[in-house]
Enzyme design. Structure first.
Site, PDB file in Angstrom:
ATOM      1  N   GLY A  37      22.336  37.419  60.922  1.00  0.00           N
ATOM      2  CA  GLY A  37      22.739  38.673  61.554  1.00  0.00           C
ATOM      3  C   GLY A  37      23.366  39.668  60.606  1.00  0.00           C
ATOM      4  O   GLY A  37      23.271  39.546  59.387  1.00  0.00           O
ATOM      5  N   GLU A  41      18.151  46.243  55.599  1.00  0.00           N
ATOM      6  CA  GLU A  41      16.731  46.433  55.287  1.00  0.00           C
ATOM      7  C   GLU A  41      16.086  45.183  54.694  1.00  0.00           C
ATOM      8  O   GLU A  41      14.856  45.047  54.747  1.00  0.00           O
ATOM      9  CB  GLU A  41      16.541  47.628  54.340  1.00  0.00           C
ATOM     10  CG  GLU A  41      16.780  48.994  54.976  1.00  0.00           C
ATOM     11  CD  GLU A  41      18.241  49.439  54.970  1.00  0.00           C
ATOM     12  OE1 GLU A  41      19.122  48.588  54.708  1.00  0.00           O
ATOM     13  OE2 GLU A  41      18.498  50.625  55.218  1.00  0.00           O
ATOM     14  N   HIS A  43      16.554  42.054  55.831  1.00  0.00           N
ATOM     15  CA  HIS A  43      16.062  41.342  57.017  1.00  0.00           C
ATOM     16  C   HIS A  43      14.878  42.096  57.629  1.00  0.00           C
ATOM     17  O   HIS A  43      13.891  41.483  58.044  1.00  0.00           O
ATOM     18  CB  HIS A  43      17.162  41.230  58.080  1.00  0.00           C
ATOM     19  CG  HIS A  43      18.429  40.571  57.612  1.00  0.00           C
ATOM     20  ND1 HIS A  43      19.591  41.261  57.384  1.00  0.00           N
ATOM     21  CD2 HIS A  43      18.701  39.260  57.341  1.00  0.00           C
ATOM     22  CE1 HIS A  43      20.540  40.415  56.999  1.00  0.00           C
ATOM     23  NE2 HIS A  43      20.029  39.201  56.953  1.00  0.00           N
ATOM     24  N   ASP A 156      17.575  34.820  48.019  1.00  0.00           N
ATOM     25  CA  ASP A 156      18.200  33.495  47.980  1.00  0.00           C
ATOM     26  C   ASP A 156      17.186  32.537  47.352  1.00  0.00           C
ATOM     27  O   ASP A 156      16.550  31.730  48.049  1.00  0.00           O
ATOM     28  CB  ASP A 156      18.581  33.072  49.400  1.00  0.00           C
ATOM     29  CG  ASP A 156      19.607  34.021  49.989  1.00  0.00           C
ATOM     30  OD1 ASP A 156      20.789  33.884  49.659  1.00  0.00           O
ATOM     31  OD2 ASP A 156      19.226  34.934  50.750  1.00  0.00           O
TER      32      ASP A 156
HETATM   33  P1  AMP Z   1      21.027  35.833  55.833  1.00  0.00           P
HETATM   34  O1  AMP Z   1      21.182  36.586  57.122  1.00  0.00           O
HETATM   35  O2  AMP Z   1      21.843  36.372  54.716  1.00  0.00           O
HETATM   36  O3  AMP Z   1      21.098  34.348  55.997  1.00  0.00           O
HETATM   37  O4  AMP Z   1      19.518  36.106  55.385  1.00  0.00           O
HETATM   38  C1  AMP Z   1      18.442  35.857  56.235  1.00  0.00           C
HETATM   39  C2  AMP Z   1      17.170  35.982  55.444  1.00  0.00           C
HETATM   40  O5  AMP Z   1      17.096  37.293  54.892  1.00  0.00           O
HETATM   41  C3  AMP Z   1      17.083  34.993  54.286  1.00  0.00           C
HETATM   42  O6  AMP Z   1      15.753  34.535  54.160  1.00  0.00           O
HETATM   43  C4  AMP Z   1      17.478  35.848  53.106  1.00  0.00           C
HETATM   44  O7  AMP Z   1      16.923  35.394  51.886  1.00  0.00           O
HETATM   45  C5  AMP Z   1      16.871  37.181  53.495  1.00  0.00           C
HETATM   46  N1  AMP Z   1      17.548  38.271  52.787  1.00  0.00           N
HETATM   47  C6  AMP Z   1      18.883  38.494  52.699  1.00  0.00           C
HETATM   48  N2  AMP Z   1      19.122  39.570  51.918  1.00  0.00           N
HETATM   49  C7  AMP Z   1      17.917  40.014  51.497  1.00  0.00           C
HETATM   50  C8  AMP Z   1      17.495  41.084  50.652  1.00  0.00           C
HETATM   51  N3  AMP Z   1      18.357  41.924  50.085  1.00  0.00           N
HETATM   52  N4  AMP Z   1      16.165  41.242  50.446  1.00  0.00           N
HETATM   53  C9  AMP Z   1      15.265  40.408  51.012  1.00  0.00           C
HETATM   54  N5  AMP Z   1      15.598  39.385  51.808  1.00  0.00           N
HETATM   55  C10 AMP Z   1      16.904  39.187  52.050  1.00  0.00           C
END
Ligand code: AMP
Length: 305
Positions: A37, A41, A43, A156
């Site tokens: 959550g 951009e 996500h 990640d």
């Molecule tokens: P998180 O909500 O941080 O657990 O991220 C959810 C998904 O979004 C994971 O697969 C992350 O690798 C991806 N994500 C987070 N930040 C970015 C970003 N800046 N660019 C691309 N994907 C992202």
């Protein structure tokens, strides 16, 4: 968009959306975008890729307590359910799965997942228990939501390597799709944690992407020594506290001395209380080296809206 809180509702909502969308042929039936959550951009780029490639898009929203090795980090993690619902609906999510912890974990459960050597270095070394927590929650989502493709960010990088291997090792019938890192207009990789930094800290944090880009330029100029590339990242950049800078194999996240295969140069650094990670990807092929620095936004991110 249907907002649901149980695995079974999420599966039936996705099934209904699939039948409403008509037709058997074409793209993959259900695409899954797991998130914690506070959408930005990064996500949204995963959602729009899933939208293009799948008939139905399910997004999960769950701040997973088991992957936070420091409880204050979990407490301060930004949350805004209303905002996330609006952004997810606008981006074309069909099913938003937002489970309570009682749906994700049972107090009597006993299964754990140990992702093995792929998580011993970098994030795994610095955050004990983190990848076990990620692996367990992602395995539940992959097993329980009926998706055929799941989308994860290259941001990640070690997590992506771990998930690919886990999905392969456990024979999940799901394709894992890795997507480029989305960056703010000045280069800072988008992260929900960015809003926790002061203006001064945010300015200092730019050393991270600048360091990585300097190393990417060196690699494009022919440099292949991991030691040299790592030194280029941190040289004359002391406004952040570097935790690690490593060149790792995309396939198993093992450390490399030489850039001679598909790999990523990954860093973790802290600015004040905020710990950030970032990387650049190196893809090697018959055409030589291709560097994936990610995609830079033209204007301000909706993180600050
Ligand atoms: P998180 O909500 O941080 O657990 O991220 C959810 C998904 O979004 C994971 O697969 C992350 O690798 C991806 N994500 C987070 N930040 C970015 C970003 N800046 N660019 C691309 N994907 C992202």
């Amino acid at each position: 968009m249907r907002v649901v809180s149980s695995f079974s509702e999420a599966r039936s909502a996705a099934g209904e959306a699939y039948h409403r969308s008509g037709g058997e042929e074409g793209p993959a039936p259900i695409g899954l975008v797991p998130t914690m959550g506070f959408l930005h951009e990064g996500h949204l780029s995963l959602i729009s890729r899933a939208r293009r490639e799948c008939r139905v898009v399910t997004m999960s929203l769950y701040v997973n307590p088991r992957q936070f090795n420091v409880s204050s980090d979990f407490d301060r993690y930004p949350r805004s359910f209303e905002r996330d619902c609006e952004l997810a609906a606008e981006a074309g999510v069909d099913v938003l799965f937002a489970p309570p912890t009682s749906e994700m974990y049972e107090s009597t459960e006993s299964t754990s997942i140990h992702p093995g050597p792929v998580t011993r270095t970098m994030e795994g070394a610095g955050r004990p228990g983190h990848f076990e927590g990620v692996a367990l929650v992602v395995a539940k989502l992959l097993a329980g939501l009926g998706a055929q493709r799941a989308y994860f960010g290259r941001k990640d990088a070690q997590q992506l390597t771990m998930i690919r291997r886990m999905a392969r090792d456990l024979r999940f019938p799901i394709e894992i799709v890795g997507c480029p890192t989305i960056r703010e207009s000045d280069g800072l990789a988008l992260s929900s944690r960015n809003i926790l930094m002061s203006a001064h800290e945010r300015e200092a944090a730019l050393e991270i992407s600048r360091g990585l880009w300097a190393a990417a330029l060196a690699a494009e100029g022919g440099e292949r020594s991991a030691d040299v590339l790592r030194r280029v990242v941190t040289r004359d950049r002391s406004r952040v506290a570097w935790e690690y800078v490593e060149l790792a194999d995309q396939d198993d996240a093992s450390m490399l001395d030489v850039l001679d295969r598909p790999s990523f140069l990954a860093v973790a650094a802290s600015v004040g209380e905020v710990r950030l990670i970032d990387n650049v990807f190196f893809d090697t092929g018959s055409d030589g080296l291709a560097v994936d620095r990610g995609i830079v936004l033209e204007g301000p991110s909706l993180l600050y809206r």
